[in-house]
Design an enzyme around this catalytic site. Structure first.
Site, PDB file in Angstrom:
ATOM      1  N   GLY A  97       0.809  -1.225   0.000  1.00 43.95           N
ATOM      2  CA  GLY A  97       0.000   0.000   0.000  1.00 43.95           C
ATOM      3  C   GLY A  97       0.836   1.266   0.000  1.00 43.95           C
ATOM      4  O   GLY A  97       2.015   1.237  -0.361  1.00 43.95           O
TER       5      GLY A  97
ATOM      6  N   HIS B 289       4.204   1.638  -8.016  1.00 39.16           N
ATOM      7  CA  HIS B 289       3.141   0.622  -7.975  1.00 39.16           C
ATOM      8  C   HIS B 289       2.267   0.717  -9.224  1.00 39.16           C
ATOM      9  O   HIS B 289       1.837  -0.301  -9.775  1.00 39.16           O
ATOM     10  CB  HIS B 289       2.262   0.830  -6.740  1.00 39.16           C
ATOM     11  CG  HIS B 289       2.961   0.649  -5.429  1.00 39.16           C
ATOM     12  ND1 HIS B 289       3.171   1.684  -4.551  1.00 39.16           N
ATOM     13  CD2 HIS B 289       3.495  -0.458  -4.835  1.00 39.16           C
ATOM     14  CE1 HIS B 289       3.788   1.237  -3.468  1.00 39.16           C
ATOM     15  NE2 HIS B 289       4.000  -0.057  -3.616  1.00 39.16           N
TER      16      HIS B 289
ATOM     17  N   SER C  59       9.048   5.617  -3.568  1.00 42.41           N
ATOM     18  CA  SER C  59       8.982   4.649  -2.475  1.00 42.41           C
ATOM     19  C   SER C  59       7.904   5.138  -1.517  1.00 42.41           C
ATOM     20  O   SER C  59       7.727   6.351  -1.340  1.00 42.41           O
ATOM     21  CB  SER C  59      10.340   4.610  -1.756  1.00 42.41           C
ATOM     22  OG  SER C  59      10.190   4.074  -0.460  1.00 42.41           O
TER      23      SER C  59
HETATM   24  P1  AMP Z   1       6.032  -2.369  -1.646  1.00 39.19           P
HETATM   25  O1  AMP Z   1       4.626  -1.881  -1.567  1.00 39.19           O
HETATM   26  O2  AMP Z   1       7.062  -1.356  -1.266  1.00 39.19           O
HETATM   27  O3  AMP Z   1       6.226  -3.708  -0.971  1.00 39.19           O
HETATM   28  O4  AMP Z   1       6.317  -2.633  -3.173  1.00 39.19           O
HETATM   29  C1  AMP Z   1       5.452  -3.427  -3.948  1.00 39.19           C
HETATM   30  C2  AMP Z   1       6.066  -3.660  -5.287  1.00 39.19           C
HETATM   31  O5  AMP Z   1       6.326  -2.401  -5.922  1.00 39.19           O
HETATM   32  C3  AMP Z   1       7.423  -4.393  -5.240  1.00 39.19           C
HETATM   33  O6  AMP Z   1       7.473  -5.319  -6.305  1.00 39.19           O
HETATM   34  C4  AMP Z   1       8.414  -3.282  -5.437  1.00 39.19           C
HETATM   35  O7  AMP Z   1       9.627  -3.701  -6.014  1.00 39.19           O
HETATM   36  C5  AMP Z   1       7.659  -2.377  -6.386  1.00 39.19           C
HETATM   37  N1  AMP Z   1       8.174  -1.014  -6.354  1.00 39.19           N
HETATM   38  C6  AMP Z   1       8.331  -0.218  -5.270  1.00 39.19           C
HETATM   39  N2  AMP Z   1       8.859   0.967  -5.637  1.00 39.19           N
HETATM   40  C7  AMP Z   1       9.036   0.931  -6.980  1.00 39.19           C
HETATM   41  C8  AMP Z   1       9.545   1.846  -7.945  1.00 39.19           C
HETATM   42  N3  AMP Z   1       9.971   3.046  -7.613  1.00 39.19           N
HETATM   43  N4  AMP Z   1       9.574   1.446  -9.245  1.00 39.19           N
HETATM   44  C9  AMP Z   1       9.126   0.212  -9.596  1.00 39.19           C
HETATM   45  N5  AMP Z   1       8.639  -0.688  -8.736  1.00 39.19           N
HETATM   46  C10 AMP Z   1       8.592  -0.343  -7.438  1.00 39.19           C
END
Ligand code: AMP
Length: 287
Positions: free
Chosen positions: A28, A34, A180
């Protein structure tokens, strides 16, 4: 979009295995990164997303407590970006001791990012394994922002569950800072300072092209980072991706270029007390 919260309901919806479902797991606090994953998933049928802040992957309770939550907004974003089914289980249900199988990341989970976050990758693999068991997707989309995570998921889970792992390039803001969820905890000034991370990665990549010397790359990256005193470096790694591989061809379908000549530069550090990570793959035309 259907929102599913119970384990029984998701099992019922997913009772036919590998029926063209694609899954996008998230914690989330959605951002452009995302959304890029969701856009990729939309190329296929039946988009499933998960929203679950996984306590197993936080090795620090304060970090877990501070993790940003924007659930109502996220639901709209999932809905507007082509998600058919959003699975958002409670902590109790998702981590039910009787049903969950702990997955050990093995030696590749103890190096690089893993050496600073003991148990982190076990926690990631355990929950992703659980979602694969429940949703039984044929494809799963992950970001290259978490390079070690996608490699481990590929090595440990993709053949077990017969799931194709689809990588999406790291999405960045105009100054190069990787999106992020944690960026929302940093001021605008801090974000500007944090853009030194990508400048350093690019300088490292350039240095590599000239020298093919990984220790020189680290030195170059370190020099660039040191120009921003408010970036508190935790580590720089410049290593072959094959360090993470379990077998010679482990990543050939993941990175599609059929060899393991890729190197990766990884950086982790803090800005305004918030931990940020980023990486760049070098010796690869595609990424
Ligand atoms: P998270 O919600 O941080 O666990 O991320 C969920 C998914 O989004 C994971 O596969 C991450 O690698 C991907 N993700 C997070 N930040 C980025 C970004 N800046 N660019 C591409 N994918 C991302």
């Amino acid at each position: 979009m259907i929102i599913v919260e119970s384990i029984e309901a998701i099992k019922e919806i997913c009772k036919v295995p590998n029926d063209g479902r694609v899954i996008v797991p998230t914690m989330g606090a959605l951002h452009e990164g995302h959304i890029a994953l969701l856009n990729k998933a939309k190329e296929f049928d039946n988009v499933f997303a998960t929203l679950f802040i996984n306590p197993l992957q936080f090795n620090n309770l304060d970090d877990f407590d501070a993790y940003p939550q924007t659930i109502e907004k996220d639901i709209d974003v999932f809905d507007q970006n082509g998600v058919d089914v959003l699975f958002m289980p409670s902590k109790q249900d998702a981590l039910n001791q009787e049903q969950i199988k702990t997955i050990n990341a093995g030696p590749a989970g103890d190096i690089w990012e893993g050496s600073f976050r003991p148990g982190h990758f076990d926690g990631v693999l355990t929950i992703v394994n659980r979602f694969f068991e429940l949703i039984r997707p044929s494809k799963a989309v992950f970001g290259l922002k978490d390079i070690q995570q996608i490699c481990l998921i590929h090595s440990k889970l993709s053949s077990v569950h017969n799931v194709e792992i689809i990588p999406v390039e790291t999405q960045r803001n105009p100054s190069g800072l990787a999106y992020s969820s944690r960026n929302s905890l940093i001021t605008e000034d801090g974000k500007q300072k944090a853009s030194i991370i990508f400048k350093a990665l690019k300088a490292g990549k350039e240095y590599w092209k000239e020298s093919s010397n990984l220790s020189g790359v680290k030195q170059k990256v370190s020099e660039v980072l040191s120009t921003e005193p408010d970036f508190k470096l935790q580590y720089i790694e410049a290593k072959p991706l094959s360090d993470l591989a379990e077998s010679e061809n482990d990543f050939s379908d993941l990175f599609r270029e059929a060899d393991l000549n890729h190197q990766v530069i990884m950086i982790a550090g803090h800005v305004e007390g918030i931990r940020l990570i980023d990486n760049i793959i070098i010796n690869s035309n595609k990424y």
